[in-house]
Design a protein around this motif. Structure first.
Motif, PDB file in Angstrom:
ATOM      1  N   HIS A  28      64.902   9.258   3.066  1.00  0.00           N
ATOM      2  CA  HIS A  28      66.204   8.995   2.635  1.00  0.00           C
ATOM      3  C   HIS A  28      66.394   7.894   1.417  1.00  0.00           C
ATOM      4  O   HIS A  28      67.369   8.128   0.599  1.00  0.00           O
ATOM      5  N   TRP A  29      65.836   6.727   1.278  1.00  0.00           N
ATOM      6  CA  TRP A  29      65.945   5.699   0.385  1.00  0.00           C
ATOM      7  C   TRP A  29      65.211   5.829  -0.683  1.00  0.00           C
ATOM      8  O   TRP A  29      64.200   5.208  -1.167  1.00  0.00           O
ATOM      9  N   LEU A  30      65.578   6.685  -1.608  1.00  0.00           N
ATOM     10  CA  LEU A  30      65.107   7.208  -2.733  1.00  0.00           C
ATOM     11  C   LEU A  30      64.869   5.966  -3.830  1.00  0.00           C
ATOM     12  O   LEU A  30      63.659   6.243  -4.378  1.00  0.00           O
ATOM     13  N   MET A  31      65.756   5.193  -4.145  1.00  0.00           N
ATOM     14  CA  MET A  31      65.482   4.082  -5.110  1.00  0.00           C
ATOM     15  C   MET A  31      64.421   3.081  -4.486  1.00  0.00           C
ATOM     16  O   MET A  31      64.034   2.664  -5.480  1.00  0.00           O
ATOM     17  N   GLU A  32      64.412   2.893  -3.195  1.00  0.00           N
ATOM     18  CA  GLU A  32      63.410   2.139  -2.631  1.00  0.00           C
ATOM     19  C   GLU A  32      62.103   2.758  -2.663  1.00  0.00           C
ATOM     20  O   GLU A  32      61.018   2.015  -2.839  1.00  0.00           O
ATOM     21  N   GLU A  33      62.159   4.058  -2.137  1.00  0.00           N
ATOM     22  CA  GLU A  33      60.638   4.390  -1.771  1.00  0.00           C
ATOM     23  C   GLU A  33      60.037   5.103  -2.858  1.00  0.00           C
ATOM     24  O   GLU A  33      58.652   5.167  -3.328  1.00  0.00           O
ATOM     25  N   SER A  34      60.760   5.853  -3.881  1.00  0.00           N
ATOM     26  CA  SER A  34      60.101   6.565  -5.020  1.00  0.00           C
ATOM     27  C   SER A  34      60.788   6.349  -6.196  1.00  0.00           C
ATOM     28  O   SER A  34      61.528   7.167  -6.719  1.00  0.00           O
ATOM     29  N   PRO A  35      61.118   5.036  -6.691  1.00  0.00           N
ATOM     30  CA  PRO A  35      62.116   4.854  -7.966  1.00  0.00           C
ATOM     31  C   PRO A  35      61.608   5.512  -8.983  1.00  0.00           C
ATOM     32  O   PRO A  35      62.626   5.704  -9.795  1.00  0.00           O
ATOM     33  N   VAL A  36      60.357   5.393  -9.614  1.00  0.00           N
ATOM     34  CA  VAL A  36      59.981   5.925 -10.761  1.00  0.00           C
ATOM     35  C   VAL A  36      60.183   7.222 -10.836  1.00  0.00           C
ATOM     36  O   VAL A  36      60.896   7.895 -12.062  1.00  0.00           O
ATOM     37  N   TYR A  37      59.877   7.881  -9.914  1.00  0.00           N
ATOM     38  CA  TYR A  37      60.015   9.449  -9.825  1.00  0.00           C
ATOM     39  C   TYR A  37      61.500   9.956 -10.032  1.00  0.00           C
ATOM     40  O   TYR A  37      61.829  10.773 -10.667  1.00  0.00           O
TER      41      TYR A  37
END
Length: 455
Positions: A282-291
């Motif tokens: 769920h935490w897209l900015m923390e888990e996969s920020p570049v993509y």
């Protein structure tokens, strides 16, 4: 009290000692803007170019957008508010329905001197963003929603059955007492259950966000976001009648909402692109920020510019041509503002909103054998009978002798404040009404107001 204050202080200190905590660019300006809806909204903005409005979610605040803001500010003006009750925004007692929060956000945008924007949202920010796009569709160039449901929009009922969302119903004074001084434990459960990477968000980020919610009134205001879901669902059922026309990017984490995000948005929007972030929860900015940042930037900057939506291939959303067969009436009665409030009346909003200032047109389907007591509306209205025979009269009480039968094609007026009454015969009647909102419905005899039975 002293123990809790020390815990909050230690959380702030711990977050400050580790540089991994999220933070918007230091070049951003900041101010607090008063919303007419009764909240003071803290906002930061910076950069230059088309305006991108970023709306954060729960268990976070506006700093969660740090990776995206740093990238977009190179060629966009980035506006990043804290939602009502979160971060450095005020924490009023009420107003946490997303329709009201959307009005807060509109006040921020206009106070900064902007009008049309891109809107990017995550989690509860999705819900505010949807209300904003539904209420101000001509003010949204493109919409990005990431990894969260929309109350009232399917499969909302199934989502509520998931034991993992028990926190939707965890609120009130006892809940506040249970988490006081234990805020990090409460939030760890949310971060851990919905992440695809147990190390994300990292410890510094968790301490930082926990400290903002541990401020006086912070947990109460955060819980209030969920308390409002039943009202949000009711509002969204009305919004859903008119689909969004701007391009929408629906992003789901592979280990969270995945393609379901696009399924949800296709219920409410006509032009939805789907994207799934592989490996992320769920935490897209923390888990996969570049993509995720690249995904959003490519969508906002794609060659099919928002202006193209006004070309011959994609008509201006203000241009509307609807045949009788295209009217989509709800399956159940939904009397709203501008109708008489009788339970069986089905309403379709063709243009505008009777709750808002400006011109609106609504279509009412009134069941057979319906009698409507004397009432008035505050705005000046005109109406045309589309089908069936409508019997209407003017006066302060229902009087069958004053009724006039109006067959299809008939025209009549409802002057502001003029009491009138009506009934249908053996067939349903469809009436198209145009007025200048905001409208209202006021019965001469409050005891005859059908809405009173449901209060």
């Amino acid at each position: 009290m002293l123990r809790r204050s020390l815990i909050i202080l230690l959380l702030f200190v711990a977050a400050a000692l580790v540089h991994a905590q999220p933070s918007l660019p230091t070049s951003f300006q900041s101010k607090t803007i008063h919303s007419p809806e009764g909240a003071d909204i803290f906002v930061r903005w910076g950069g230059k170019g088309p305006v991108a409005l970023l709306l954060h979610g729960y268990a976070e605040n506006s700093d969660s957008w740090a990776p995206l803001a740093a990238d977009l500010m190179k060629d966009h003006t980035v506006v990043v508010p804290d939602l009502r009750g979160i971060g450095r925004a005020s924490k009023p007692a009420g107003g946490y329905d997303k329709k009201t929060e959307a009005k807060d956000i509109r006040a921020v945008v206009t106070a900064l001197g902007y009008d049309r924007t891109f809107v990017v949202a995550h989690d509860i920010g999705n819900m505010v963003a949807y209300a904003y796009a539904a209420m101000y569709p001509d003010k949204v160039e493109r919409l990005v929603v990431m990894d969260a449901p929309i109350p009232g929009i399917e499969p909302w009922a199934q989502i509520l059955q998931n034991p993992g969302v028990w926190h939707f119903n965890f609120h009130g004074p006892d809940a506040e007492r249970l988490v006081a001084g234990r805020e990090r434990i409460y939030f760890d459960r949310i971060w851990n259950d919905f992440t695809g990477d147990p190390s994300k968000p990292d410890d510094a980020t968790r301490n930082f966000f926990t400290a903002t919610y541990a401020q006086p009134g912070g947990m109460r205001a955060g819980f209030a976001q969920f308390t409002a879901f039943s009202q949000d669902a009711a509002d969204n059922k009305i919004f859903e009648r008119v689909k969004l026309t701007m391009p929408v990017l629906a992003v789901g984490g592979e280990k969270s909402f995945g393609p379901l995000q696009a399924v949800i948005m296709r219920h409410v929007a006509n032009n939805v692109q789907e994207a799934v972030v592989r490996g992320s929860g769920h935490w897209l900015m923390e888990e996969s920020p570049v993509y995720t940042v690249n995904l959003i930037r490519n969508f906002l900057d794609s060659p099919q510019s928002p202006a193209a939506s006004k070309s011959a291939a994609a008509p201006d959303p203000d241009e509307k041509r609807v045949t009788p067969s295209e009217y989509v009436f709800p399956l159940q009665g939904n009397p709203g503002t501008g109708s008489s409030g009788v339970g069986g009346i089905q309403t379709v909003m063709l243009k505008g909103d009777p709750n808002q200032a400006g011109v609106y047109t609504i279509m009412l389907r009134v069941p057979a054998h319906t009698q409507i007591a004397a009432h008035s509306h505050q705005d000046d209205r005109v109406a045309t009978v589309i089908s069936g025979t409508w019997h209407i009269g003017y006066g302060d009480k229902f009087d069958e002798e004053k009724l006039k039968a109006l067959p299809p094609g008939s025209f009549y007026t409802e002057p502001p404040g003029r009491n009138h009454f009506a009934e249908t015969g053996d067939e349903a009647v469809e009436v198209q009404i145009t007025g200048i909102g905001p409208s209202s419905t006021d019965y001469v005899d409050p005891a005859q107001d059908p809405r009173a039975q449901h209060r």
